[in-house]
Design a protein around this motif. Structure first.
Motif, PDB file in Angstrom:
ATOM      1  N   ASP A   1     -74.108  -1.379 -40.921  1.00 31.59           N
ATOM      2  CA  ASP A   1     -72.817  -2.055 -41.082  1.00 31.59           C
ATOM      3  C   ASP A   1     -72.695  -2.703 -42.470  1.00 31.59           C
ATOM      4  O   ASP A   1     -71.607  -2.830 -43.012  1.00 31.59           O
TER       5      ASP A   1
ATOM      6  N   GLN B   1     -70.182  -6.491 -35.976  1.00 29.03           N
ATOM      7  CA  GLN B   1     -70.571  -6.227 -37.363  1.00 29.03           C
ATOM      8  C   GLN B   1     -72.021  -5.772 -37.487  1.00 29.03           C
ATOM      9  O   GLN B   1     -72.533  -5.620 -38.588  1.00 29.03           O
ATOM     10  N   HIS B   2     -72.687  -5.567 -36.359  1.00 32.06           N
ATOM     11  CA  HIS B   2     -74.100  -5.158 -36.387  1.00 32.06           C
ATOM     12  C   HIS B   2     -74.392  -3.953 -35.501  1.00 32.06           C
ATOM     13  O   HIS B   2     -75.528  -3.541 -35.396  1.00 32.06           O
TER      14      HIS B   2
END
Lengths: 346, 391
Positions: free
Chosen positions: A85, A127-128
């Protein structure tokens, strides 16, 4: 033969290539004494020293930019971003520099770097947890590897390091903890995800797997399931379930998305006449979309049913485990989709 | 709330009617009163008008049987969208076109239904070609009738001289049901006689002149319906039905006239034959026959008969054994009108003769009264020119 998980297999490949070629260096956040966010580089700084195993500042632009520069100067850098990401912070260095320099210089320069990019959902949040392999696939000049087993990871990474072009090496986080055949702990301790045994033990002797060579992980006559990374294991689980119903799935693992082994995929579809593409990516403009398009374009006359896709809905992944689990393709979902294809219900 | 288009009750024996085709495209703006779709019951094909206005969202694909009252489409007002969030899926009879998220209405499923479009997988098409099979002769077992490879292989496996199996249309099924019911229920007896028909021929000529320029409306069927109605009024048992509670005597005389159509046999019914002028009956019969031949019979065209006339004279047939159209008591078979030697007094002459065959249900009527009825009808045919008033 050794029984090892994918994290250990990648570590072995790095160690072998660093022993083989003193130009191979590692760059990344906390990859030295700490051994990396997923412990993939554990013990390497002790053997090869801080010059070749470099802890970097928390800057993907710096990590990838340095790797590009070092590669242009004749080094063979293997850069790591902790989560794929985060590659966006170094995207210009990757997409506009690494991918293009060789052709823009008329072949005068080359960028023999590898970017290791952990992908896949492991309940770390929007986001990961992404699977952004299509970003790289969509950039001419980058090669993209996406192994599903320790054996494949080792052999593919060694080829990637020796390749004269930039290779993005997508490592599924859930698979780091899984073993090859014969090993125990096929369930990932962190998530409880089960992964069906696959591949073979990682042999003592050096094994290279060429980029652009898919593997049929399980032969079957009824439906071709093309799957990558963790989805290979879920497809194999689905195949085991459907075999009890007399439906035989052929599970094809492309192993690299660029170059894509079109021949193996199309040959399998020519045997089964039905195709299901399963990846963990969000569906739109995914590698699955590209593979489905390939089959529709070049395998058209072989199809006896529409090409079907399974993927994650077009949403940022939620952090909550129970919400996330319902979005990512499951073995049960593959069973259902493949069964419908086999029975000509779709 | 969108306007719901429902499958009307077409008044047929079967509860389901088949949606034949949409007369407007999905997404098209439909106005109230505009012809919206065609439906087929086991008796008739009917064009149905839109009961409201709005953008058409078809929910049922052509070829589907839908019970009366089933929702088959929505008409969306401006600002409304589909799928409807408040819609209970169970209220919609069948899976909607837009069942897959992201699949629009103007999708493959509608394109598939374009007339003449063959739905076949690429593999099946290739196999059919290489095997020398015409894909249009195959029936598909896949979704929406799609022809898949297995269908081609099955066709190849069957020998070339295998009998062709045609699907049974709703009309054929209805005919089969009615004929079977009749054959298994009634105790039929057929009487035949031959009657001099000069009077009938003369009456027909007069009526032709009267109806000009529609002389062709003056058919023997029409005249025989009128004459039979008169005889029936004198023999009410022949205008009756066998019922659970007893014999039902019908207060009115409605006479069905069997019509041969491309799709099969249909029987439009002339209502109140004694109570209307011949000219009015002629126009009515002509229009009903036209509708029957076009497959556009109205449900009321085909309902309510108390006696039936069936005419094979046009095919050169004289006498035959017609089958009773339940729940009626009797049916009159009409043969051809032909020139034949007749004995008048002690003279041999050339006359016009007509064979009549009466099949009656012996459960209701015994042989003698049925014979008296046929004799009376024969007498009326002979004196038809005097017995029937044109106006």
């Amino acid at each position: 033969m050794s029984v090892m998980n994918m994290s250990q297999a990648i570590n072995l490949a790095l160690r072998e290539e660093m022993r083989r070629d003193p130009k191979v260096i590692l760059l990344g956040e906390d990859i030295g004494r700490f051994g990396g966010a997923f412990q993939v580089t554990k013990g390497l700084v002790e053997e090869f020293g801080e010059e070749r195993v470099r802890d970097t500042p928390l800057s993907e632009a710096a990590i990838i930019g340095c790797a590009v520069g070092a590669a242009l100067m004749g080094w063979k850098p293997v850069a790591e971003v902790q989560y794929s990401d985060f590659v966006t912070c170094g995207f210009d260095q990757l997409v506009n520099q690494a991918a293009k320099i060789h052709l823009m210089s008329g072949g005068g320069l080359s960028v023999p770097m590898v970017l290791r990019a952990p992908i896949g959902a492991r309940e770390h949040g929007a986001q990961h947890d992404q699977s952004p392999e299509a970003w790289f696939m969509h950039t001419p000049g980058l090669k993209v590897a996406i192994p599903s087993t320790p054996y494949d990871a080792r052999g593919l990474l060694k080829s990637a390091i020796r390749d004269p072009n930039p290779v993005v090496f997508c490592e599924h986080k859930v698979l780091y903890g899984t073993h090859s055949v014969g090993g125990r702990g096929l369930t990932d301790p962190a998530t409880g995800e089960s992964a069906v045994e696959v591949g073979s033990d990682v042999p003592e002797e050096e094994t290279l797997i060429p980029l652009g060579k898919a593997e049929v992980k399980r032969p079957g006559r009824d439906v071709t399931v093309i799957a990558t990374a963790l989805m290979v294991h879920r497809a194999l689980e689905a195949a085991a379930v459907l075999a009890l119903e007399g439906i035989e799935l052929e599970v094809v693992d492309p192993r690299t998305l660029v170059p894509l082994d079109r021949e193996t995929i199309l040959a399998s579809v020519a045997r089964t006449h039905r195709a299901l593409v399963v990846t963990e990516e969000t569906r739109t403009a995914s590698s699955a979309a590209e593979i489905a398009a390939l089959i529709a374009e070049e395998g058209f006359d072989e199809l006896d049913a529409p090409v079907k896709r399974l993927g994650t809905p077009d949403l940022p992944l939620p952090f909550a485990p129970h919400l996330q689990a319902g979005l990512i393709p499951s073995a049960a979902g593959i069973v259902q989709a493949a069964r419908q294809l086999a029975r000509a219900e779709v | 709330m969108p306007f719901r288009v429902i499958m009307p009750d077409l008044g047929a024996a079967s509860a389901d009617s088949t949606l034949l085709r949409w007369l407007a495209a999905g997404g098209e703006l439909v106005k109230q009163g505009q012809a919206l779709f065609e439906a087929e019951s086991d008796k008739a094909t009917i064009e149905i008008e839109a009961g409201g206005s709005g953008r058409l969202v078809p929910l049922v694909s052509p070829g589907t049987a839908v019970p009366a009252g089933g929702v088959i489409a929505l008409l969306l007002a401006p600002g409304e969208s589909y799928p409807l969030e408040d819609e209970e899926p169970s209220k919609v009879g069948l899976p909607p076109y837009a069942e897959v998220p992201g699949v629009g209405l103007a999708s493959q499923k509608q394109i598939d239904r374009l007339p003449g479009r063959l739905i076949i997988t690429p593999l099946a098409r290739r196999l059919a070609r290489s095997g020398g099979l015409n894909p249009r002769t195959l029936s598909g077992s896949g979704p929406r009738g799609r022809i898949i490879a297995a269908d081609v292989r099955a066709a190849r496996a069957s020998p070339a001289d295998a009998p062709a199996v045609a699907p049974i249309t709703p009309l054929r099924a209805a005919i089969a049901r009615h004929m079977g019911d009749s054959a298994h229920t009634v105790a039929p007896v057929t009487l035949t006689t031959e009657v001099e028909a000069e009077g009938l021929v003369a009456l027909r000529r007069r009526l032709q002149a009267e109806l000009a320029p529609h002389a062709e409306w003056a058919s023997y069927d029409l005249l025989l319906a009128r004459l039979a109605a008169q005889a029936l009024s004198e023999f009410p048992l022949l205008n009756a039905s066998w019922g659970e509670a007893g014999i039902i005597f019908h207060p009115q005389i409605h006479i069905g006239v069997a019509v041969d159509t491309e799709r099969g046999l249909l029987v439009p019914v002339l209502k109140d034959v004694p109570g209307r002028s011949l000219a009015e009956l002629a126009r009515d019969l002509h229009e009903m026959i036209d509708r029957a031949r076009d497959g556009r019979s109205l449900p009321e065209d085909l309902a309510g008969g108390t006696f039936t006339i069936t005419n094979l004279g046009g095919f050169g047939i004289d006498a035959f054994t017609p089958i009773i159209h339940l729940p009626e008591c009797a049916v009159l078979g009409v043969g051809r009108v032909r020139a034949a030697p007749v004995v008048r007094g002690s003279e041999l002459a050339v006359g016009q003769v007509l064979a009549l065959s009466l099949t009656f249900d012996h459960r209701l009527v015994d042989g003698a009264p049925a014979a008296r009825f046929l004799a009376r009808l024969s007498q009326l045919v002979q004196i038809a020119d005097r017995a029937v008033q044109l106006r």
